[in-house]
Structures are given as C-alpha cells and as structure tokens.
Design a protein around this motif. Structure first.
Motif, PDB file in Angstrom:
ATOM      1  N   ASN A  81      -8.482   4.744  -2.296  1.00  0.00           N
ATOM      2  CA  ASN A  81      -9.425   3.566  -1.881  1.00  0.00           C
ATOM      3  C   ASN A  81      -9.828   3.360  -0.473  1.00  0.00           C
ATOM      4  OD1 ASN A  81     -10.695   0.930  -2.997  1.00  0.00           O
ATOM      5  ND2 ASN A  81      -9.608   0.345  -1.050  1.00  0.00           N
ATOM      6  N   THR A  82      -9.063   3.857   0.459  1.00  0.00           N
ATOM      7  CA  THR A  82      -9.640   3.882   1.941  1.00  0.00           C
ATOM      8  C   THR A  82     -10.631   5.119   1.899  1.00  0.00           C
ATOM      9  OG1 THR A  82      -7.635   2.710   2.655  1.00  0.00           O
ATOM     10  CG2 THR A  82      -8.981   3.924   4.285  1.00  0.00           C
ATOM     11  N   SER A 106     -12.560  -0.774  -3.993  1.00  0.00           N
ATOM     12  CA  SER A 106     -13.671  -0.050  -4.002  1.00  0.00           C
ATOM     13  C   SER A 106     -13.752   0.938  -4.973  1.00  0.00           C
ATOM     14  CB  SER A 106     -13.925   0.670  -2.555  1.00  0.00           C
ATOM     15  OG  SER A 106     -13.972  -0.578  -1.635  1.00  0.00           O
ATOM     16  N   LEU A 107     -12.760   1.207  -5.729  1.00  0.00           N
ATOM     17  CA  LEU A 107     -12.621   2.076  -6.859  1.00  0.00           C
ATOM     18  C   LEU A 107     -11.679   1.684  -8.223  1.00  0.00           C
ATOM     19  CD1 LEU A 107     -10.244   3.817  -5.906  1.00  0.00           C
ATOM     20  CD2 LEU A 107     -11.785   5.483  -5.123  1.00  0.00           C
ATOM     21  N   CYS A 108     -11.560   2.456  -9.115  1.00  0.00           N
ATOM     22  CA  CYS A 108     -10.213   2.153 -10.008  1.00  0.00           C
ATOM     23  C   CYS A 108      -9.539   3.370  -9.905  1.00  0.00           C
ATOM     24  CB  CYS A 108     -10.848   1.894 -11.359  1.00  0.00           C
ATOM     25  SG  CYS A 108     -11.952   0.400 -11.398  1.00  0.00           S
ATOM     26  N   CYS A 116      -7.516   2.300 -18.122  1.00  0.00           N
ATOM     27  CA  CYS A 116      -8.947   1.810 -17.050  1.00  0.00           C
ATOM     28  C   CYS A 116      -8.534   0.842 -16.047  1.00  0.00           C
ATOM     29  CB  CYS A 116      -9.959   1.951 -17.779  1.00  0.00           C
ATOM     30  SG  CYS A 116      -9.989   0.543 -18.942  1.00  0.00           S
ATOM     31  N   HIS A 117      -9.184   0.486 -15.104  1.00  0.00           N
ATOM     32  CA  HIS A 117      -9.256  -0.585 -14.239  1.00  0.00           C
ATOM     33  C   HIS A 117      -8.080  -0.705 -13.550  1.00  0.00           C
ATOM     34  CE1 HIS A 117     -12.584  -2.432 -17.143  1.00  0.00           C
ATOM     35  NE2 HIS A 117     -12.968  -1.324 -16.612  1.00  0.00           N
ATOM     36  N   GLY A 118      -7.185   0.538 -13.142  1.00  0.00           N
ATOM     37  CA  GLY A 118      -6.213   0.466 -12.158  1.00  0.00           C
ATOM     38  C   GLY A 118      -6.438  -0.062 -11.043  1.00  0.00           C
ATOM     39  N   ILE A 119      -5.745  -0.844 -10.243  1.00  0.00           N
ATOM     40  CA  ILE A 119      -6.190  -1.433  -9.037  1.00  0.00           C
ATOM     41  C   ILE A 119      -5.271  -0.752  -7.907  1.00  0.00           C
ATOM     42  CG2 ILE A 119      -6.255  -3.289  -7.479  1.00  0.00           C
ATOM     43  CD1 ILE A 119      -6.437  -5.247  -9.896  1.00  0.00           C
ATOM     44  N   PRO A 120      -6.209  -0.170  -6.705  1.00  0.00           N
ATOM     45  CA  PRO A 120      -5.490   0.481  -5.896  1.00  0.00           C
ATOM     46  C   PRO A 120      -4.460  -0.185  -5.189  1.00  0.00           C
ATOM     47  CG  PRO A 120      -7.841   1.319  -5.895  1.00  0.00           C
ATOM     48  CD  PRO A 120      -7.458   0.023  -6.817  1.00  0.00           C
ATOM     49  N   ILE A 131      -0.634  12.094 -13.881  1.00  0.00           N
ATOM     50  CA  ILE A 131      -2.284  12.179 -14.204  1.00  0.00           C
ATOM     51  C   ILE A 131      -2.811  10.854 -13.789  1.00  0.00           C
ATOM     52  CG2 ILE A 131      -1.825  14.068 -16.008  1.00  0.00           C
ATOM     53  CD1 ILE A 131      -2.503  11.847 -17.950  1.00  0.00           C
ATOM     54  N   ILE A 132      -4.055  11.098 -13.139  1.00  0.00           N
ATOM     55  CA  ILE A 132      -4.588   9.712 -12.581  1.00  0.00           C
ATOM     56  C   ILE A 132      -6.253   9.966 -12.768  1.00  0.00           C
ATOM     57  CG2 ILE A 132      -4.623  10.836 -10.288  1.00  0.00           C
ATOM     58  CD1 ILE A 132      -4.714   8.077  -9.193  1.00  0.00           C
ATOM     59  N   ASN A 133      -6.687   8.813 -13.274  1.00  0.00           N
ATOM     60  CA  ASN A 133      -8.053   8.774 -13.343  1.00  0.00           C
ATOM     61  C   ASN A 133      -8.801   7.833 -12.169  1.00  0.00           C
ATOM     62  OD1 ASN A 133     -10.709   6.907 -14.203  1.00  0.00           O
ATOM     63  ND2 ASN A 133     -10.824   9.011 -15.316  1.00  0.00           N
ATOM     64  N   VAL A 134      -9.761   8.547 -11.516  1.00  0.00           N
ATOM     65  CA  VAL A 134     -10.439   7.822 -10.312  1.00  0.00           C
ATOM     66  C   VAL A 134     -12.030   7.654 -10.563  1.00  0.00           C
ATOM     67  CG1 VAL A 134     -10.983   8.132  -7.780  1.00  0.00           C
ATOM     68  CG2 VAL A 134      -8.797   9.145  -8.673  1.00  0.00           C
TER      69      VAL A 134
END
Length: 289
Positions: A81-82, A106-108, A116-120, A131-134
């Motif tokens: 996120n940073t 600032s992103l998911c 979806c919509h995971g919060i950093p 596995i991670i979706n950005v």
C-alpha cells in the motif's frame, strides 16, 4: 436531443455532428428497432476523455509494474500500500480507493480465499505459497483507470498455480469476446464456459464496470452470461473485465468486522485478473492492465 448535421456533436468533441457521431447514432437506431439494448450517450467517451484515461492508466500500470518487481515473502500488505500510495502521489495522481465510501487504503490486497477488497495491513505478512491479487485504481486530472494482477509468492501449490493461470485465461477469453457492435453477454458467456470447463466456479456477486469519469459507471459487466444478449458494445465504451474465479463454490461472504473484504464461503482459493478496455471501431484497446 435532435441535432442537425452542422450542430456540434453531443459527445463534446467540438466536431460537427455529421463528422462525428451521426452514422454512429443511425446504427444504434437500427439496433434499437431490432429490440437490442443500446448504450446511453453518457457511456460513450470522446477522444479527449479517452486520452485522459490513458494518461491515468500510465500511473496505474506503473504501480502494478512496481509491485511486480518488489513483491516477496516477508513484505506486509501495508508495505505494498505504501509503495503504491507514494508512487501515485509522486506522479500527480490520486489513489481512487482511499476514503472511497470509507475504504481506508490506497489499493486492495486479497490473499488466498479473499475474493476481493482485501484491506492492506501491517499485520498481514506475505508468506511462501500465498497467492495475492493487487487491485489498483488511479485518478489523474479527474480521469480513472483500474486494473489488478495476481502474484504468486515463492513456491505455490499446483492447485494455486493452475487457478491463477486459468483465471488469467478467463480474462483473455472475455477480452476476445468483445467485438464492436457485439453483445455484452458474450463476455460473461465466454468466461463462464472456460472456467466451468476447467472445474471452477465464477463469482456472480461482483463484476466489471464502466470506468473513466467515475470509479464505477454503467454498464455492469457480468462474468456469467448468455451469448447474444445484453447491451450492445459500441465504440467509445470504456469498462473493466475482472473475473473472480473460485476453486470451490461461487458463494461468498463479506467480513462483518471491516464491511469490505469478500471471502469464499467454503474457504477455497480465489483469483482475479482485471483490465480496463476501450471498445474501438475495429476491436479493443487494453488501456490498463
């Protein structure tokens, strides 16, 4: 609004109507008489708007390229996120998700069974096998772009790798289904057929969407559908295709504590890829990826 040939076009291009969208409107009128659902004028972007979206996408794509170069086990999702936030601001952009309807980052960042919509968070540390979706959305001078990528951390399981690869191919199938003057339903039909033929399910609660002047615009782009149905895909439309594919059931639930993050109901893995595209006269342009 009825325009004469010499009037300025409704799309605000500054051109005369007969030099711009007269033939376009005639084609839509024919399709409408055939009982097709046609897009409203507000969904058609002009050249100036498209160029603004492209410039926004330069930042958006750059963020995802930076994440691709740096993401690794041991990083926190807050670190990601940073990186994204600082990159965006340094280039004159605005992170579109930050404070959007209360979203705090600032992103998911959505990991494993997060759809979806995971919060950093500084408390979420990436580990080998994840596995991670950005998912990144950027505003530049009032124009929005949106895309997401999957990343595999270290050595992932065969199941996880296959899911990521098949989901990317689902996106490709959706892109291939977009034809100027074709149907919106063709996109969902292509994605659904390919996902299910590989034993996966398609999330129905979320979908793609129009984008460009706002973060979410019409139309809703379902990743399930029937070929030859739904809205006509007219040149000038800009929208995302972002299939969310699950190993198990398509059912999901929303985290009650944060009100944002969607998880698979059965705890199985989920993956997503997203592009922003422009429908052109002869095909598509992938603007953000």
């Amino acid at each position: 609004m009825i325009l004469s040939n010499d009037d300025k076009c409704w799309c605000k291009s500054g051109l005369k109507y007969n030099e711009c969208h007269l033939d376009f409107d005639k084609k839509l009128q024919v399709l409408k008489k055939q009982c097709c659902t046609v897009p409203k004028r507000k969904l058609i972007k002009n050249k100036e708007q498209i160029e603004g979206i492209r410039r926004s996408a330069e930042i958006n794509n750059g963020i995802l390229d930076l994440v691709s170069e740096t993401i690794k086990a041991g990083m926190t999702t807050e670190d990601i996120n940073t990186l994204a936030h600082e990159y965006t601001i340094s280039r004159g952009g605005i992170p579109a998700t930050l404070n959007y309807e209360g979203f705090p980052k600032s992103l998911c960042t959505s990991i494993n069974d997060e759809v979806c919509h995971g919060i950093p968070s500084k408390d979420v540390i990436l580990k080998n096998g994840d596995i991670i979706n950005v998912d990144v959305t950027t505003i530049l001078n009032g124009y929005y772009s949106d895309a997401s990528r999957m990343f595999m951390i270290g050595e992932v399981s065969d199941e996880a790798r296959k899911l990521v690869e098949i989901t990317k191919e689902c996106l490709n199938k959706g892109l291939e289904a977009v034809k100027p003057w074709g149907f919106l339903g063709d996109i969902g039909a292509a994605i659904q057929e390919y996902a299910q033929s590989n034993g996966y399910s398609v999330v129905r609660d979320f979908g793609g969407h129009g984008v460009g002047l706002q973060i979410h615009e019409d139309p809703f782009v379902s990743h399930c559908g029937t070929k030859g149905t739904d809205m006509i895909l007219a040149p000038g439309m800009v929208f995302t295709i972002e299939p969310m594919i699950n190993v198990g059931s398509s059912k999901i639930f929303i985290d009650e504590d944060n009100g944002w993050t969607a998880y698979t109901a059965d705890g199985a893995l989920s993956a997503q890829w997203e592009n922003t595209i422009l429908v052109t006269e002869d095909g598509i342009e992938i603007i953000s990826k």
